[in-house]
Scaffold this motif. Structure first.
Motif, short mmCIF file in Angstrom:
data_model
loop_
_atom_site.label_atom_id
_atom_site.label_comp_id
_atom_site.label_asym_id
_atom_site.label_seq_id
_atom_site.Cartn_x
_atom_site.Cartn_y
_atom_site.Cartn_z
N VAL A 48 -7.68 5.56 10.03
CA VAL A 48 -6.18 6.34 9.71
C VAL A 48 -5.67 5.38 8.43
O VAL A 48 -4.95 6.23 7.64
CB VAL A 48 -5.33 6.14 11.15
N LEU A 49 -5.91 4.22 8.59
CA LEU A 49 -5.18 3.46 7.27
C LEU A 49 -5.74 3.83 6.01
O LEU A 49 -5.19 3.73 5.05
CB LEU A 49 -5.30 1.82 7.69
N LEU A 50 -6.94 4.07 6.05
CA LEU A 50 -7.85 4.37 4.92
C LEU A 50 -7.48 5.68 4.28
O LEU A 50 -7.26 5.86 3.08
CB LEU A 50 -9.23 4.17 5.01
N VAL A 51 -7.26 6.60 5.27
CA VAL A 51 -7.16 8.09 4.86
C VAL A 51 -5.56 8.27 4.64
O VAL A 51 -5.17 9.02 3.54
CB VAL A 51 -7.61 9.12 6.01
N HIS A 52 -4.58 7.66 5.34
CA HIS A 52 -3.31 8.02 5.14
C HIS A 52 -2.72 6.67 5.12
O HIS A 52 -2.09 6.09 5.98
CB HIS A 52 -2.74 8.77 6.22
N PRO A 53 -2.53 6.11 3.91
CA PRO A 53 -2.00 4.64 3.95
C PRO A 53 -0.44 4.63 3.90
O PRO A 53 0.18 3.66 4.05
CB PRO A 53 -2.43 4.41 2.21
N GLN A 54 -0.02 5.75 3.62
CA GLN A 54 1.53 5.94 3.66
C GLN A 54 2.14 5.81 5.20
O GLN A 54 3.03 5.08 5.43
CB GLN A 54 2.00 7.37 3.13
N PHE A 55 1.16 6.07 6.05
CA PHE A 55 1.51 5.77 7.56
C PHE A 55 1.40 4.45 7.76
O PHE A 55 2.42 3.82 8.48
CB PHE A 55 0.38 6.55 8.30
N GLY A 56 0.47 3.63 7.26
CA GLY A 56 0.41 2.28 7.49
C GLY A 56 1.59 1.58 6.78
O GLY A 56 2.27 0.63 7.41
N THR A 57 1.89 2.18 5.45
CA THR A 57 3.20 1.36 4.83
C THR A 57 4.39 1.55 5.65
O THR A 57 5.18 0.48 5.85
CB THR A 57 3.48 1.90 3.62
N ALA A 58 4.55 2.67 6.32
CA ALA A 58 5.79 3.02 6.80
C ALA A 58 5.73 2.12 8.36
O ALA A 58 6.84 1.72 8.63
CB ALA A 58 5.94 4.55 7.49
N ALA A 59 4.57 2.11 8.96
CA ALA A 59 4.50 1.33 10.12
C ALA A 59 4.90 -0.36 10.05
O ALA A 59 5.64 -0.85 10.61
CB ALA A 59 3.22 1.53 10.69
N ALA A 60 4.24 -0.76 8.76
CA ALA A 60 4.36 -2.17 8.33
C ALA A 60 6.00 -2.41 7.92
O ALA A 60 6.48 -3.48 8.40
CB ALA A 60 3.44 -2.52 7.07
N GLY A 61 6.56 -1.45 7.50
CA GLY A 61 8.26 -1.58 7.13
C GLY A 61 8.85 -1.56 8.46
O GLY A 61 9.82 -2.33 8.36
N ILE A 62 8.65 -0.53 9.37
CA ILE A 62 9.13 -0.75 10.71
C ILE A 62 8.92 -2.01 11.57
O ILE A 62 9.89 -2.58 11.99
CB ILE A 62 8.61 0.45 11.52
N VAL A 63 7.80 -2.67 11.36
CA VAL A 63 7.38 -3.87 11.86
C VAL A 63 8.41 -4.93 11.44
O VAL A 63 8.76 -6.15 11.93
CB VAL A 63 6.07 -4.21 11.85
#
Length: 238
Positions: A155-170
């Motif tokens: 998921v992080l490789l295919v959709h890095p935007q999702f990982g960026t949003a999750a990191a910002g929320i954390v």
């Protein structure tokens, strides 16, 4: 000859009075807690911007480190490793400039690198659980962890935007929790300062009364004896 009522700085009631702590630090702590909490909530509302800001902060720190490396290498010219220090500083500065120029892309690259690392580690964990199954008891937990990690890595490789949003929320959640703890500490500190100030008032009053009683008693003894005593804020000098 007798002298009464003479005042000497540093003696008398000031000697008995104890000043309570002002506790003004609670206000600064409260303001810092409110600001950090607000920043954390903003990071949770706009997670992408918080990651971009974090990337810029890291880039600025890299630039400072690069400058230090270059200056140190130039000052130690002719010594072993000085050229490598200058080269590493230049490369680090170029990477920092790229991060400042494209913080969003840099954040996505960092998330993709994390996803790749998670994927490799998860594949290794799943393979290890399969190989060791039965030899050391049940290793299903390794296989389950490996499967979950594989999904997260993909998921992080295919959709890095999702990982960026999750990191910002954390990041925002951690900042909000830290700010709330500062606010709670400021409230407790204010209560302590108020209690200490209230407790110091009776002590100062009793100390002043005791000092006045001593002065009156010693003045009365001087009048009876007719001596030439010098009274300085509660102390008698013959």
């Amino acid at each position: 000859m007798s002298i009464s009522g003479m005042h000497v700085p540093g003696m008398g009631q000031d000697r008995f009075a104890r000043r309570a702590p002002s506790g003004r630090g609670w206000l600064a702590c409260l303001v810092a807690g409110i600001v950090i909490t607000a920043a954390g909530l903003a990071c949770m509302i706009w997670p992408g911007h918080s990651v971009n800001a974090l990337v810029r902060i890291i880039a600025l720190a890299m630039i400072v480190s690069a400058l230090g490396s270059v200056v140190t290498g130039l000052r130690s010219r002719g010594r072993v490793g000085s050229g490598m220090m200058v080269l590493s500083g230049v490369l680090l500065a170029l990477a920092a400039v790229f991060m400042l120029w494209h913080p969003g892309l840099t954040g996505e690259l960092i998330i993709m690198a994390m996803g790749g690392a998670i994927l490799v580690c998860s594949l290794a964990a799943g393979a290890l659980g399969t190989v060791l199954h039965g030899s050391f008891g049940s290793t299903r937990w390794l296989q389950v962890i490996g499967l979950i990690g594989i999904v997260i890595g993909i998921v992080l490789l295919v959709h890095p935007q999702f990982g960026t949003a999750a990191a910002g929320i954390v990041i925002g959640l951690l900042m909000a929790l830290f700010g709330a703890s500062l606010i709670a500490f400021a409230v407790r500190l204010r209560g302590y300062a108020i209690g200490a100030r209230a407790a110091s008032i009776p002590h100062e009053t009793m100390a002043a009364r005791r000092a006045a009683d001593r002065v009156r008693r010693r003045r009365g003894g001087r009048d009876e004896d007719g001596g030439d005593d010098v009274i300085i804020e509660g102390d008698v000098i013959d």
